[in-house]
Design a protein around this motif. Structure first.
Motif, PDB file in Angstrom:
ATOM      1  N   PHE A  83      -4.147  -5.450   1.596  1.00 52.65           N
ATOM      2  CA  PHE A  83      -4.604  -4.278   2.357  1.00 52.65           C
ATOM      3  C   PHE A  83      -4.850  -4.670   3.817  1.00 52.65           C
ATOM      4  CE2 PHE A  83      -5.657  -3.349  -2.006  1.00 52.65           C
ATOM      5  CZ  PHE A  83      -5.312  -2.021  -2.130  1.00 52.65           C
ATOM      6  N   HIS A 119       1.688   5.732  -5.912  1.00 48.91           N
ATOM      7  CA  HIS A 119       1.519   4.302  -5.639  1.00 48.91           C
ATOM      8  C   HIS A 119       1.874   3.490  -6.882  1.00 48.91           C
ATOM      9  CE1 HIS A 119      -0.037   0.705  -3.795  1.00 48.91           C
ATOM     10  NE2 HIS A 119      -0.764   0.474  -4.871  1.00 48.91           N
ATOM     11  N   ILE A 128       0.845  -1.205   0.000  1.00 48.55           N
ATOM     12  CA  ILE A 128       0.000   0.000   0.000  1.00 48.55           C
ATOM     13  C   ILE A 128       0.880   1.255   0.000  1.00 48.55           C
ATOM     14  CG2 ILE A 128      -1.947  -1.114   1.167  1.00 48.55           C
ATOM     15  CD1 ILE A 128      -1.117   0.405   3.733  1.00 48.55           C
TER      16      ILE A 128
END
Lengths: 479, 436
Positions: free
Chosen positions: A426, A365, A276
């Motif tokens: 996640f 990201h 993440i």
């Protein structure tokens, strides 16, 4: 022996738990802790010797020598010259063993290749986990030198620290200062035990259900002849390997941390949802944290870190650290290049202040994960040439089409597993907890209670994979 | 007084202790429940291992004794064998494999590992399980069969190659996501090679295709959970084969032995988990019905089973059901069990010799794998001396030498073509082997 095996779960672990707690009860007032430590040390030797008996002696030699180094460092605490000399000899000893087993063959092969020499390359088998236990041994003596923990008078306690089976073959690299007190003064409780069990099950499920399935997929892609590999299959393989290494490695760490708790130890976290991250700097704060902090505390900071010699010094120190990080993972040019890739990226981020910026998160990201995935291709490939050819195919250069039958077949076949891997990247549990907490405190309590169903289901399914003797690779032979 | 004071103090202490206990009840949390279940499972498995300690110990000792090298090498070999024995001894292994299969359904998997990294079981679009085979060169197999024909001709022995059908229909690929299987293509190439070399062959795939087409009727000829055909299909193949032998080789037989009315068809529902469901669990593959077929008329047999070294292991004399048919396999019909198909020959023997005392003619050698077991069993009704040989078990003998020694009227070869991939110096040593 590996955690994700029937022999570990159905023989080794129950026997060790039984005797460990029996000793606690039977020898409560008669040196129970010492007896427990002796027992855990013996169990760890058995665990290690199960795979290759002769390497137990290598580890015992390391334990004995570092126990002596620890005592010498403590004895000479007032004498800086002698302490430093002991530290130097200790480092020479530990890294010589590591070099002999892990890097000698690579060094000779490289010399033969680049210097034109014709030296015979000896066949040396790498003891499993040598990089892990060597780094722990160094941590022990350095922490004693720094006064972050006392030297153990009893070599068995040093042995337990270095060879404790939960973290022996795949980490985390436990720094001595974080467990020095626990070796003699830890306190077990059923609550901690239960937490440990749940953590162990989580790790086992990551390994058996996610990592191993992805392992089969990436094996197919990386095992395909490059001339018949399509771009789609190459990307599928790269993603699969990225998931495999995450869930395999973090799964092992979870199992180690969980087993530590079962025996009353508290190890620091090793992974924190690295995928993440929105910068490479953040990625390395979340990935293999124990290795990153080891290099930070025992190499980067002693070198001067970012404080000395300005930008040039910073770049040089980063270079040394990331070259070492690459080499630590294996004696191959692919690992060196992988380390140097991170050197370049982290230097860029440090010098540009990229990591501190907080804008364009999706783009950042994407940038982070792009290089992480490319890095894993480098890491996974057998040679630099193979890695670059594979990457070329990913970008349609020399690929056997964009999406071929294999890519379609395996995408359909692994779609649900890929989705599970994506979701598990996640912090789902934290999000759920937050959701239930917002709803009501009572809901949170019931959510926690119902988690038993989840953990038991994960345990049974993981066990079913073991009973099936399904594909269960051990990917840390290079470490 | 003193006593009263003591009692009151003790009571107070006791109450305080009780109150203290009440304040700290056992924490019933998800984690503690998990830990208790986990420990129960661990010790149940350990208990199971303790019960099997002799087998595990024997496995260790045997490998340790047999291994070469120093003590470390011997110990490593012993540990490896003991671990294999441990893996086999897991408590509830069957149920765990069922759960494994169920989870594969959840994952939407159409291919499931079948014992090793290379072997997979595939779920076809019609729900049946199957293996799939890669393409390979059949040149060596053709050469070996040609060599065998030369040797048979020299002996005056007939040679027939029979190509049994595959579960994956040649004309209708039902493999998932368009996956390709090459078994039929391999067989086609082998048959073409045999034709070129004048080796007689029967392509039974075409017989069934003509009769049943390519749809559900074709699929129903096979078990859903096993790579073999149903016993009813094998019976049909037996009657067709006899008919073929009669028409092409003049092999006459009593028509009563192919009349279905003279046989018992004992149909048992939901009692068979074939070898593929055995690998994937019943929740993934399902359960099959099984039909035991045996003659309703009187028979008189001598049945002998031999090992890989041609050592006689078992001899039975009596009727069909007392010799080559094993009634014990029919036990517990309500439970879905693997290996119901072991009712014929009780396993996969290396060599079986069947003598039918009620028939006077015929010496036939059937070189085949387990697929042909029911056919060979039925065929024995028409042959005086019939041998079943799985050549995969023999690496030391040459088939041509065996034929020369024993003398047969006919040799029938019927393998899954994938087996002929092994047609090297160790397999299918029919006579064309350059080292032979």
């Amino acid at each position: 022996m590996i955690f994700s095996s029937i022999v570990f779960v159905s023989v080794f672990l129950p026997v060790v738990i039984l005797f460990y707690y029996a000793i606690a009860v039977l020898a409560k007032n008669h040196g129970g802790r010492t007896a427990q430590n002796y027992f855990l040390f013996l169990a760890s030797l058995l665990f290690y010797g199960y795979g290759e008996v002769k390497f137990v002696f290598v580890m015992l030699a390391s334990i004995f020598a570092n126990w002596l180094f620890g005592l010498l460092v403590e004895k000479n605490r007032g004498n800086r010259k002698k302490s430093c000399m002991t530290l130097f000899i200790m480092a020479f000893f530990n890294f010589s063993i590591l070099f002999l087993f892990k890097y000698l063959m690579f060094t000779i092969a490289t010399a033969n290749r680049f210097l034109g020499t014709d030296l015979a390359i000896p066949k040396i088998v790498l003891p499993i986990g040598i990089s892990f236990f060597t780094f722990q041994a160094v941590s022990y003596v350095v922490d004693v030198y720094r006064g972050h923990g006392k030297a153990q008078k009893n070599p068995v306690n040093v042995g337990l620290y270095i060879a404790f089976f939960p973290q022996l073959i795949a980490g985390p690299i436990v720094r001595y200062e974080t467990v020095a007190q626990q070796i003699l003064f830890r306190k077990e409780s059923f609550d901690q035990f239960s937490q440990g069990v749940c953590r162990f099950i989580t790790g086992m499920a990551k390994k058996m259900i996610l990592a191993n399935n992805m392992g089969r997929l990436e094996d197919l892609a990386f095992g395909t002849e490059l001339s018949s590999l399509s771009a789609g299959m190459a990307w599928l393989g790269a993603f699969a390997y990225s998931f495999q290494i995450l869930f395999d490695f973090s799964g092992y760490s979870d199992m180690a941390i969980g087993l530590g708790k079962v025996f009353g130890f508290e190890f620091l976290e090793n992974f924190n949802h690295p995928y993440i991250s929105v910068s490479v700097t953040e990625f390395w704060r979340r990935w293999h944290i124990s290795l990153g902090t080891w290099f930070r505390d025992y190499l980067y900071i002693p070198l001067g870190g970012s404080r000395k010699e300005g930008r040039a010094g910073l770049v040089f120190h980063l270079f040394i650290v990331w070259l070492s990080t690459g080499l630590w993972h294996g004696a191959n040019w692919t690992f060196i290049m992988w380390g140097l890739l991170y050197f370049v990226l982290l230097t860029f981020e440090k010098l540009s202040g990229f990591a501190q910026k907080n804008n364009l998160r999706p783009l950042r990201h994407f940038y982070t994960m792009f290089f992480v995935v490319m890095g894993w291709v480098l890491f996974r490939s057998a040679s630099l040439g193979a890695a670059f050819s594979y990457i070329k195919i990913m970008f349609f250069a020399g690929s056997a089409g964009i999406v071929d039958g294999d890519a379609r077949y395996y995408f359909c076949e692994y779609a649900v597993t890929l989705l599970l891997c994506f979701a598990a990247s996640f912090p789902v549990r934290k999000l759920l907890d937050r959701l239930f907490a917002r709803w009501s405190a009572r809901a949170l309590v019931w959510e926690e209670r119902c988690s038993a169903v989840w953990y038991i289901a994960l345990f049974v399914v993981s066990l079913s994979y073991m009973a099936k003797s399904s594909y269960n690779p051990f990917i840390y032979f290079n470490f | 007084m003193g006593n009263k004071l003591y009692d009151s103090t003790a009571r107070k202490k006791k109450e305080t202790k009780k109150r203290g206990r009440k304040k700290r009840p056992f924490p019933v949390t998800g984690k503690t429940i998990t830990a208790i279940v986990f420990l129960a499972a661990l010790y149940a498995m350990l208990f199971g291992m303790v019960k099997k300690q002799n087998e595990i110990g024997d496995a260790f000792r045997k490998s340790y004794k047999e291994a070469e090298g120093n003590t470390f090498d011997k110990t490593a070999a012993g540990i490896a064998s003991a671990e294999t024995a441990i893996n086999k001894s897991v408590v509830g292994k069957r149920k765990l494999i069922d759960i494994f299969g169920l989870f594969q359904v959840v994952l939407g998997r159409k291919e499931v590992e079948a014992g090793s990294k290379e072997n997979y079981v595939y779920k076809m679009d019609n729900g049946q399980l199957t293996f799939a085979y890669p393409a390979f060169d059949v040149t060596q197999a053709v050469a070996q069969l040609k060599g065998l024909k030369t040797a048979c001709d020299a002996q005056g022995t007939q040679l027939l190659y029979v190509q049994w059908p595959f579960k994956i229909d040649k004309y209708n690929n039902l493999l998932p996501h368009g996956k390709t299987d090459y078994a039929n293509q391999n067989a086609d190439r082998l048959l073409a090679g045999l034709k070129e070399n004048q080796v007689a062959a029967l392509d039974y795939r075409e017989v069934l295709h003509e009769r049943y087409g390519s749809g559900e009727a074709y699929s129903s000829l096979f078990f859903n959970t096993d790579h073999h055909w149903k016993t009813e299909t094998a019976f049909e193949a037996y009657t067709d084969l006899l008919d073929y032998l009669n028409k092409n080789y003049g092999y006459g037989y009593d028509p009563r032995i192919t009349d279905r009315d003279n046989f018992v068809f004992e149909h048992v529902e939901q009692c068979f988990t074939g070898s593929q469901a055995n690998r994937t669990g019943k929740f993934y593959g399902g359960v099959d019905d099984f039909t035991y077929i045996y003659p309703a008329f009187e028979t008189d047999y001598v049945w002998e089973k031999y090992g890989k070294t041609l050592k006689k292991l078992l001899k039975r004399e009596g009727s069909f059901n007392e010799t080559l048919f094993f009634e014990a396999v029919k036990e517990e019909p309500d439970i879905a069990k693997p290996y119901r198909d072991n009712c014929y020959f009780n396993g996969n023997p290396a060599l079986v010799k069947i003598t039918n005392n009620q028939v006077e003619k015929g010496r036939i050698l059937f070189v085949c794998d387990s697929y042909s077991k029911p056919v060979v069993s039925f065929l024995s009704l028409a042959v005086h001396h019939l041998e079943f040989m799985d050549l995969r078990d023999f690496t030391k003998i040459r088939l041509v030498d065996y034929i020369e020694d024993q003398g047969f009227d006919m040799v029938i070869v019927a393998y899954n073509v994938s087996a002929t991939k092994r047609s090297t110096k160790d397999f299918f040593r029919f006579g064309a082997d350059p080292e032979g």
